[in-house]
Design a protein around this motif. Sequence first.
Motif, PDB file in Angstrom:
ATOM      1  N   ALA A   1      -8.127   4.584   3.854  1.00 50.04           N
ATOM      2  CA  ALA A   1      -9.254   4.716   2.827  1.00 50.04           C
ATOM      3  C   ALA A   1      -9.289   5.244   1.362  1.00 50.04           C
ATOM      4  O   ALA A   1     -10.261   4.545   0.645  1.00 50.04           O
ATOM      5  N   THR A   2      -9.331   6.109   1.748  1.00 54.93           N
ATOM      6  CA  THR A   2      -9.007   7.535   0.891  1.00 54.93           C
ATOM      7  C   THR A   2      -8.749   7.106  -0.017  1.00 54.93           C
ATOM      8  O   THR A   2      -8.560   7.115  -1.806  1.00 54.93           O
ATOM      9  N   HIS A   3      -7.290   6.831  -0.370  1.00 54.38           N
ATOM     10  CA  HIS A   3      -6.358   6.599  -1.344  1.00 54.38           C
ATOM     11  C   HIS A   3      -5.673   4.998  -1.464  1.00 54.38           C
ATOM     12  O   HIS A   3      -5.567   4.451  -2.580  1.00 54.38           O
ATOM     13  N   ASN A   4      -5.969   4.163  -1.122  1.00 55.41           N
ATOM     14  CA  ASN A   4      -6.026   2.756  -1.383  1.00 55.41           C
ATOM     15  C   ASN A   4      -7.332   2.023  -0.549  1.00 55.41           C
ATOM     16  O   ASN A   4      -7.546   0.551   0.298  1.00 55.41           O
ATOM     17  N   PRO A   5      -8.741   2.822  -1.620  1.00 52.67           N
ATOM     18  CA  PRO A   5     -10.223   1.786  -1.012  1.00 52.67           C
ATOM     19  C   PRO A   5     -10.662   0.667  -0.618  1.00 52.67           C
ATOM     20  O   PRO A   5     -11.086  -0.009   0.253  1.00 52.67           O
ATOM     21  N   ASN A   6      -9.597  -0.390  -1.571  1.00 53.16           N
ATOM     22  CA  ASN A   6      -9.692  -2.191  -1.435  1.00 53.16           C
ATOM     23  C   ASN A   6      -8.781  -2.319  -0.479  1.00 53.16           C
ATOM     24  O   ASN A   6      -9.194  -3.633  -0.200  1.00 53.16           O
ATOM     25  N   ALA A   7      -7.774  -1.896   0.171  1.00 50.76           N
ATOM     26  CA  ALA A   7      -7.003  -2.193   1.252  1.00 50.76           C
ATOM     27  C   ALA A   7      -7.413  -2.440   2.836  1.00 50.76           C
ATOM     28  O   ALA A   7      -8.201  -1.499   3.401  1.00 50.76           O
ATOM     29  N   ASP A   8      -7.083  -3.626   3.074  1.00 50.48           N
ATOM     30  CA  ASP A   8      -7.203  -4.143   4.433  1.00 50.48           C
ATOM     31  C   ASP A   8      -6.996  -2.514   5.614  1.00 50.48           C
ATOM     32  O   ASP A   8      -6.161  -2.602   5.884  1.00 50.48           O
ATOM     33  N   ALA A   9      -8.170  -2.471   6.557  1.00 52.76           N
ATOM     34  CA  ALA A   9      -7.605  -0.875   7.337  1.00 52.76           C
ATOM     35  C   ALA A   9      -8.219  -1.354   9.324  1.00 52.76           C
ATOM     36  O   ALA A   9      -8.125  -0.730   9.882  1.00 52.76           O
ATOM     37  N   THR A  10      -8.438  -2.435   8.878  1.00 53.91           N
ATOM     38  CA  THR A  10      -9.197  -2.886  10.178  1.00 53.91           C
ATOM     39  C   THR A  10      -8.115  -3.129  11.198  1.00 53.91           C
ATOM     40  O   THR A  10      -8.636  -3.311  12.787  1.00 53.91           O
ATOM     41  N   TRP A  11      -6.795  -3.275  11.103  1.00 55.16           N
ATOM     42  CA  TRP A  11      -5.865  -3.500  12.075  1.00 55.16           C
ATOM     43  C   TRP A  11      -5.935  -1.996  12.689  1.00 55.16           C
ATOM     44  O   TRP A  11      -4.211  -1.863  13.796  1.00 55.16           O
ATOM     45  N   LEU A  12      -6.009  -1.172  12.658  1.00 49.71           N
ATOM     46  CA  LEU A  12      -5.884  -0.015  13.212  1.00 49.71           C
ATOM     47  C   LEU A  12      -6.943   0.548  13.946  1.00 49.71           C
ATOM     48  O   LEU A  12      -7.473   2.021  14.410  1.00 49.71           O
ATOM     49  N   ASP A  13      -7.853  -0.777  13.852  1.00 49.21           N
ATOM     50  CA  ASP A  13      -9.117  -0.815  15.270  1.00 49.21           C
ATOM     51  C   ASP A  13      -8.534  -0.488  16.674  1.00 49.21           C
ATOM     52  O   ASP A  13      -9.920   0.339  17.362  1.00 49.21           O
TER      53      ASP A  13
ATOM     54  N   ILE B   1       0.801  -1.324   0.057  1.00 52.76           N
ATOM     55  CA  ILE B   1      -0.188  -0.043  -0.091  1.00 52.76           C
ATOM     56  C   ILE B   1       0.474   1.171   0.004  1.00 52.76           C
ATOM     57  O   ILE B   1       1.755   1.258   0.933  1.00 52.76           O
ATOM     58  N   ASN B   2       0.445   2.177  -0.846  1.00 47.92           N
ATOM     59  CA  ASN B   2       1.574   3.354  -0.893  1.00 47.92           C
ATOM     60  C   ASN B   2       0.882   4.119  -0.044  1.00 47.92           C
ATOM     61  O   ASN B   2      -0.255   4.915   0.347  1.00 47.92           O
ATOM     62  N   CYS B   3       1.504   4.770   1.246  1.00 47.21           N
ATOM     63  CA  CYS B   3       0.640   5.753   1.770  1.00 47.21           C
ATOM     64  C   CYS B   3       2.018   6.992   1.848  1.00 47.21           C
ATOM     65  O   CYS B   3       1.781   8.287   2.352  1.00 47.21           O
ATOM     66  N   ASP B   4       2.874   7.263   1.031  1.00 51.09           N
ATOM     67  CA  ASP B   4       4.423   8.341   0.248  1.00 51.09           C
ATOM     68  C   ASP B   4       2.759   9.758   0.129  1.00 51.09           C
ATOM     69  O   ASP B   4       1.840   9.686  -0.866  1.00 51.09           O
ATOM     70  N   ARG B   5       3.302  10.893   0.691  1.00 52.85           N
ATOM     71  CA  ARG B   5       3.086  11.875   0.654  1.00 52.85           C
ATOM     72  C   ARG B   5       1.467  12.111   0.548  1.00 52.85           C
ATOM     73  O   ARG B   5       0.742  13.032  -0.145  1.00 52.85           O
ATOM     74  N   LYS B   6       0.733  10.746   1.392  1.00 54.31           N
ATOM     75  CA  LYS B   6      -0.116  10.963   1.894  1.00 54.31           C
ATOM     76  C   LYS B   6      -0.652  11.908   3.535  1.00 54.31           C
ATOM     77  O   LYS B   6      -0.011  11.164   4.424  1.00 54.31           O
TER      78      LYS B   6
END
Length: 526
Positions: A465-477, A394-399
């Motif tokens: 979710a904004t930049h990678n809508p298909n990525a799992d982000a539940t690990w941040l819950d 997942i690319n989070c650079d410059r986000k």
Amino acid sequence: MAGAANKNIGLTIYLLKPDQVQTFEHAVVDAAEEVVLVNEPLNGVFLPVSREGKEPQWVEAVQAALQAPIAADMDGTAPAGLLVIWHLTRTFVVTFGHAWQRLDVEWLERDFGRRVALNSIPRDSVKWIKSEQFLAKWHIASEKAPRASKVDEFGVDFQRDLVAAVEGIPTLQPSLGASVRGGTSIRLNLPIGDLSQTLDTCSLLFDSNAYKTDWPEIDNISPVRDVAVAGVLDGLLDVAISTGVAKQQLSMFTPSEKKGEEVNADAYQFGKYSQSAVTIPYLTYDLWENYLVTKNLTPSVAHSKHIRVHVLDEHGQDATSFRVFDCFGYEAGHNGKIYILSSGMWYEVLGNFITEINGVVTGIDPTPVPLPAWNQTADEAQYNVGVAAGGSFINCDRKILHYGGGQSKFEFCDLVHLQSKTLFFVKKASKSSGMSHLFEQVRRTVELLFGVDQSYRDKVKALVATHNPNADATWLDARLPHGTWTLCMVSLGESAIKLPFFARMGLAKIYKQLRGQGHSVAFTSV
């Protein structure tokens, strides 16, 4: 008058380099308008120093808001003087008022006061300490304690910082009074009648290495005293400047001020000071080059020692000035040794300290996930886009996300690999200051991501979710336990052992810090 000689007054004492005494005497003593001999047992002269009174720039602006003209004299003047003492084989200069500004930094033994202070103050009797940090923007840190304290209670990191000045209670040398402060000068509060004896004591302390017993870690970075070696290093820097190499590696910053205090700069000006001349908001190598172009000059060490940088206060007045050379921060290698230039002085990094740092950085585990090789031309953003294109990252650079007071801006990390639970932080290795931004990003991410405040993780989740809508982000819950994710720093182009030395120091520091907190840390080069 005899009673006055026994009254405590503030004494700021400098020691001239032996090979600079003649230059000083020609420039200052011979040119003085008035020379007054001093009484025995001292051998020396007093030079009154006057400067033309000038109305500060702010007076005119304030006057415009007043109903009547200011009646008082608003010219800025103050008495000052230099007391030059030829004491045995050494030449000391005691300054009063603004007269210290008459001293060229090149004339002075730069660590005279520091050595005297360290040989006088036990490590548990420190009141103030100033350090120069050779990472980030080579900035100066100053800490003052409400009472004499152990040096360990201050924020100085001896594996990162050069202790430039120290103040404390001189219990090891009580004849120096209740408190001493030493940097380039030594600052005391004693009767001037005791000056001869005080100079005897200061001479002995300057020559002594006894302080290393109580302060064993303080000279991991040691001043270069050999004039020939300093000349060779100047030559190496000159070659780097002429070939363009220095442009990528050299930093510029306001140096430690001779008086041992902070220099608050609102703006800068190259060359001869003038209220109408162009000013710049900060110091960079490019801006120095631009100035030289206007004078039909090319960059060189010689020009950097001849041209001055004026530090302007908030009113546009010339607060003080330095040689451009004094504003350089640079790292050089010579005969298998590492040297740094800071505040106009070369320092050598001791060999056993280098070995210690190298041992730490070469022992850091590589990334648990292979990364594509860098093509030697792409910048960080281009490289991260290419890595993420493979689908596993997942690319989070410059986000950028906004969090905290004043809506501070944060860049979470560059790449995320969910399967291995690895956060990647990518930087193109060029100079120590650039790599330090990488280390600071890692430090801030760890502090917030693994902290108690869920709101930061919520913001990261929204960003993913904004930049990678298909990525799992539940690990941040929920809060992440230490050690469950690997923090991997990535260098484009240089292995850990080939990084600039102070970048290696920064890497060793953050590695030990994070490992001590229970985190899994990795470093790799591609």
